[in-house]
Design a protein around this motif. Sequence first.
Motif, PDB file in Angstrom:
ATOM      1  N   LEU A  13       3.186 -54.820  -7.406  1.00  0.00           N
ATOM      2  CA  LEU A  13       2.721 -54.184  -8.852  1.00  0.00           C
ATOM      3  C   LEU A  13       2.042 -55.344  -9.520  1.00  0.00           C
ATOM      4  O   LEU A  13       0.959 -54.811 -10.292  1.00  0.00           O
ATOM      5  CB  LEU A  13       4.154 -53.782  -9.632  1.00  0.00           C
ATOM      6  CG  LEU A  13       3.845 -52.909 -10.801  1.00  0.00           C
ATOM      7  CD1 LEU A  13       2.919 -51.697 -10.657  1.00  0.00           C
ATOM      8  CD2 LEU A  13       4.988 -52.408 -11.381  1.00  0.00           C
ATOM      9  N   ALA A  14       2.414 -56.472  -9.664  1.00  0.00           N
ATOM     10  CA  ALA A  14       1.633 -57.526 -10.399  1.00  0.00           C
ATOM     11  C   ALA A  14       0.320 -57.569  -9.959  1.00  0.00           C
ATOM     12  O   ALA A  14      -0.778 -57.687 -10.597  1.00  0.00           O
ATOM     13  CB  ALA A  14       2.456 -58.793 -10.254  1.00  0.00           C
ATOM     14  N   GLN A  18      -3.256 -56.885 -11.871  1.00  0.00           N
ATOM     15  CA  GLN A  18      -4.281 -57.775 -11.841  1.00  0.00           C
ATOM     16  C   GLN A  18      -5.800 -57.186 -11.484  1.00  0.00           C
ATOM     17  O   GLN A  18      -6.464 -57.310 -12.095  1.00  0.00           O
ATOM     18  CB  GLN A  18      -3.896 -58.962 -11.155  1.00  0.00           C
ATOM     19  CG  GLN A  18      -4.832 -60.472 -11.169  1.00  0.00           C
ATOM     20  CD  GLN A  18      -5.020 -60.694 -12.668  1.00  0.00           C
ATOM     21  OE1 GLN A  18      -4.120 -60.901 -13.362  1.00  0.00           O
ATOM     22  NE2 GLN A  18      -5.971 -60.827 -13.111  1.00  0.00           N
ATOM     23  N   LYS A  19      -5.480 -56.352 -10.314  1.00  0.00           N
ATOM     24  CA  LYS A  19      -6.567 -55.660 -10.010  1.00  0.00           C
ATOM     25  C   LYS A  19      -7.168 -54.725 -11.061  1.00  0.00           C
ATOM     26  O   LYS A  19      -8.421 -54.865 -11.376  1.00  0.00           O
ATOM     27  CB  LYS A  19      -6.218 -54.685  -8.778  1.00  0.00           C
ATOM     28  CG  LYS A  19      -6.926 -54.966  -7.440  1.00  0.00           C
ATOM     29  CD  LYS A  19      -6.510 -54.166  -6.465  1.00  0.00           C
ATOM     30  CE  LYS A  19      -6.948 -54.425  -5.065  1.00  0.00           C
ATOM     31  NZ  LYS A  19      -6.589 -53.498  -4.157  1.00  0.00           N
ATOM     32  N   ALA A  20      -6.589 -53.956 -11.906  1.00  0.00           N
ATOM     33  CA  ALA A  20      -6.814 -53.267 -12.936  1.00  0.00           C
ATOM     34  C   ALA A  20      -7.611 -53.880 -13.944  1.00  0.00           C
ATOM     35  O   ALA A  20      -8.471 -53.533 -14.559  1.00  0.00           O
ATOM     36  CB  ALA A  20      -5.598 -52.419 -13.560  1.00  0.00           C
ATOM     37  N   LYS A  21      -7.171 -55.255 -14.258  1.00  0.00           N
ATOM     38  CA  LYS A  21      -7.703 -56.016 -15.287  1.00  0.00           C
ATOM     39  C   LYS A  21      -9.029 -56.413 -14.904  1.00  0.00           C
ATOM     40  O   LYS A  21      -9.915 -56.412 -15.413  1.00  0.00           O
ATOM     41  CB  LYS A  21      -6.694 -57.443 -15.425  1.00  0.00           C
ATOM     42  CG  LYS A  21      -5.608 -56.710 -16.324  1.00  0.00           C
ATOM     43  CD  LYS A  21      -4.775 -58.218 -16.784  1.00  0.00           C
ATOM     44  CE  LYS A  21      -3.492 -58.017 -17.178  1.00  0.00           C
ATOM     45  NZ  LYS A  21      -2.857 -57.101 -17.976  1.00  0.00           N
ATOM     46  N   ASP A 163      -4.369 -52.698 -19.336  1.00  0.00           N
ATOM     47  CA  ASP A 163      -3.609 -53.473 -20.591  1.00  0.00           C
ATOM     48  C   ASP A 163      -2.090 -53.428 -20.055  1.00  0.00           C
ATOM     49  O   ASP A 163      -1.237 -53.511 -21.142  1.00  0.00           O
ATOM     50  CB  ASP A 163      -3.919 -52.978 -21.904  1.00  0.00           C
ATOM     51  CG  ASP A 163      -3.839 -51.418 -21.898  1.00  0.00           C
ATOM     52  OD1 ASP A 163      -3.457 -50.739 -20.780  1.00  0.00           O
ATOM     53  OD2 ASP A 163      -4.429 -50.731 -22.865  1.00  0.00           O
ATOM     54  N   ASP A 164      -1.820 -53.248 -18.915  1.00  0.00           N
ATOM     55  CA  ASP A 164      -0.419 -52.878 -18.691  1.00  0.00           C
ATOM     56  C   ASP A 164       0.122 -54.294 -18.308  1.00  0.00           C
ATOM     57  O   ASP A 164      -0.513 -55.240 -17.903  1.00  0.00           O
ATOM     58  CB  ASP A 164      -0.193 -52.237 -17.247  1.00  0.00           C
ATOM     59  CG  ASP A 164      -0.045 -50.776 -17.663  1.00  0.00           C
ATOM     60  OD1 ASP A 164       0.451 -50.227 -18.710  1.00  0.00           O
ATOM     61  OD2 ASP A 164      -0.229 -49.849 -16.725  1.00  0.00           O
ATOM     62  N   SER A 165       1.292 -54.415 -18.563  1.00  0.00           N
ATOM     63  CA  SER A 165       2.225 -55.757 -18.347  1.00  0.00           C
ATOM     64  C   SER A 165       3.255 -55.552 -17.459  1.00  0.00           C
ATOM     65  O   SER A 165       3.438 -54.799 -16.873  1.00  0.00           O
ATOM     66  CB  SER A 165       2.660 -56.411 -19.650  1.00  0.00           C
ATOM     67  OG  SER A 165       3.775 -55.542 -20.027  1.00  0.00           O
ATOM     68  N   GLU A 166       4.084 -56.723 -17.053  1.00  0.00           N
ATOM     69  CA  GLU A 166       4.901 -56.618 -15.971  1.00  0.00           C
ATOM     70  C   GLU A 166       6.379 -55.742 -16.417  1.00  0.00           C
ATOM     71  O   GLU A 166       7.011 -55.351 -15.673  1.00  0.00           O
ATOM     72  CB  GLU A 166       5.620 -57.985 -15.848  1.00  0.00           C
ATOM     73  CG  GLU A 166       4.294 -58.533 -14.741  1.00  0.00           C
ATOM     74  CD  GLU A 166       4.678 -60.031 -14.656  1.00  0.00           C
ATOM     75  OE1 GLU A 166       5.514 -60.496 -15.020  1.00  0.00           O
ATOM     76  OE2 GLU A 166       3.646 -60.812 -14.167  1.00  0.00           O
ATOM     77  N   LYS A 167       6.428 -55.535 -17.798  1.00  0.00           N
ATOM     78  CA  LYS A 167       7.236 -54.600 -18.204  1.00  0.00           C
ATOM     79  C   LYS A 167       7.322 -53.222 -17.368  1.00  0.00           C
ATOM     80  O   LYS A 167       8.315 -52.512 -17.324  1.00  0.00           O
ATOM     81  CB  LYS A 167       6.796 -54.272 -19.718  1.00  0.00           C
ATOM     82  CG  LYS A 167       8.158 -53.291 -20.323  1.00  0.00           C
ATOM     83  CD  LYS A 167       7.836 -53.198 -21.878  1.00  0.00           C
ATOM     84  CE  LYS A 167       8.619 -52.256 -22.520  1.00  0.00           C
ATOM     85  NZ  LYS A 167       8.178 -50.728 -22.043  1.00  0.00           N
TER      86      LYS A 167
END
Length: 469
Positions: A13-14, A18-21, A163-167
């Motif tokens: 998921l991380a 990262q890919k999305a960013k 803009d997603d985070s590990e949350k």
Amino acid sequence: MAISEETEQFQGLASAIQKAKDLNDQVLFSHIKKIQCTNPLSFYQAGRERYAGERFFWEDPAKEITITGLGNVKKLKAAANAERYREVEKSWIKLQETAVKTGVTDVEATGPLLFGGFSFDYESNSTILWNHFGDNLFYIPAFMLSIVGKQAYLTTNLLCSPDDSEKLFRDMINEREAFLSEGLDGVPCGPNSLVKQREVQSAEWKRTVTEAVEEIKTTDLDKIVLARELRLTFEHSIDSGKVLEQLIAEQPLSYIFSLEAGGDCFVGATPERLIKKQGDAVFSTCLAGSMGRGKDQREDVSLGNELLHDQKNLQEHQYVVSMISNAFDAVCEKVVIPDGPELMKNRHIQHLYTPVRGVAKEGVTILQFVENLHPTPAMGGLPKGKAVVRIREMEGLERGFYAGPLGWMDTYGNGEFAVGIRSALIQDNEASLFAGCGVVEDSTASAEFRETGIKFNPMLSALGGNLNE
Ligand SMILES: C=C(O[C@@H]1C=C(C(=O)O)C=C[C@H]1O)C(=O)O
Ligand SMILES: [Mg+2]
């Protein structure tokens, strides 16, 4: 040392985030794991509140694959025109190109999977009846139970944004745990109790069939499939889980499906495959020509023999065989079709049936088969274009997803579509049932009326309505 499943998911998921960013675009993440075999209908019912309006169910007649989807991480909708198949394909390919997958790989019907369908006719005017579905609707579920062979798999999908985070990871695990801990065992299905059953415009429909026969005799139209509607009202909201449960028990030789959209649900038990693709092996079904079932075995066999030798039904059937055979020839290396039809016997009706199989040329996708095949002369008529136009002009109902292609595609090049017949659109406490028949030169309005009456029976029986003779 092997990393734990949770660590693998977290890392996957991380990397998707990262890919999305990096791409500044949405990226699909999917985790697939083997689980203890769970009842797919209990899974469906467990999502009744939490995932209301975003559930689907699919089971093939051989029970090789059962898929239940809950929630929706990404909806794909194409414009209502001839490009719709290619547009859905393009969006699906784009999502797959960047998707990150962890866990079990290479098992068909697991992992990111697109489920949905197309309306019968992209040019028909849409009415309020089908407005939740529109012309086409596909989505990737948030959670999906696949039973493949006898093994169960749980797929969890997430769409990551820049803009997603590990949350996101914790939220996903929490949602999954909350849902699974609500209990999947024996979620009760409510009964459906009928208040009213009404044929929609049956006198007009019979007149239309007579007109169509005239047109077939005097023009280049060879066959046209005309459908009619039956409207049922119930005391309470209809529970699609209960309907599925009945269909599974009563129609073991059919595809059992449901697709929710908004508060509505399209549900049915169709005997008719449009296309199945497993690697490069492809399968289709010619199904046309119908007869009721006998009261006892003797009468049933005699009706079956009558059907196998009846010229009107054989002609209806042959149009379908020729068309599917040509469509396969164009995109297959090899095509195998038996010389004559056999019988397919379902609980309420028997049909002439010819299976078709082939080997697809390299790179031909299941959506290309759907585009080339739909509508076959079993759903539309012949010539195809003219039949679709005449249905639009003459039939007097909006088919929506009735008689349209409905099914799934995975990321491994497999998938299956059936045609959405023997089906109903459920809207709160009302159900619209649809049934059609192939009108040819030797059709009569009264016989076609009776035939469509019998075709309502699978849904009538599952819903608790009054069956037709
Ligand atoms: C159109 C329907 O069924 C189709 C028409 C048939 C026929 O006319 O004999 C048989 C099977 C189906 O291909 C329906 O059930 O609504
Ligand atoms: Mg017929």
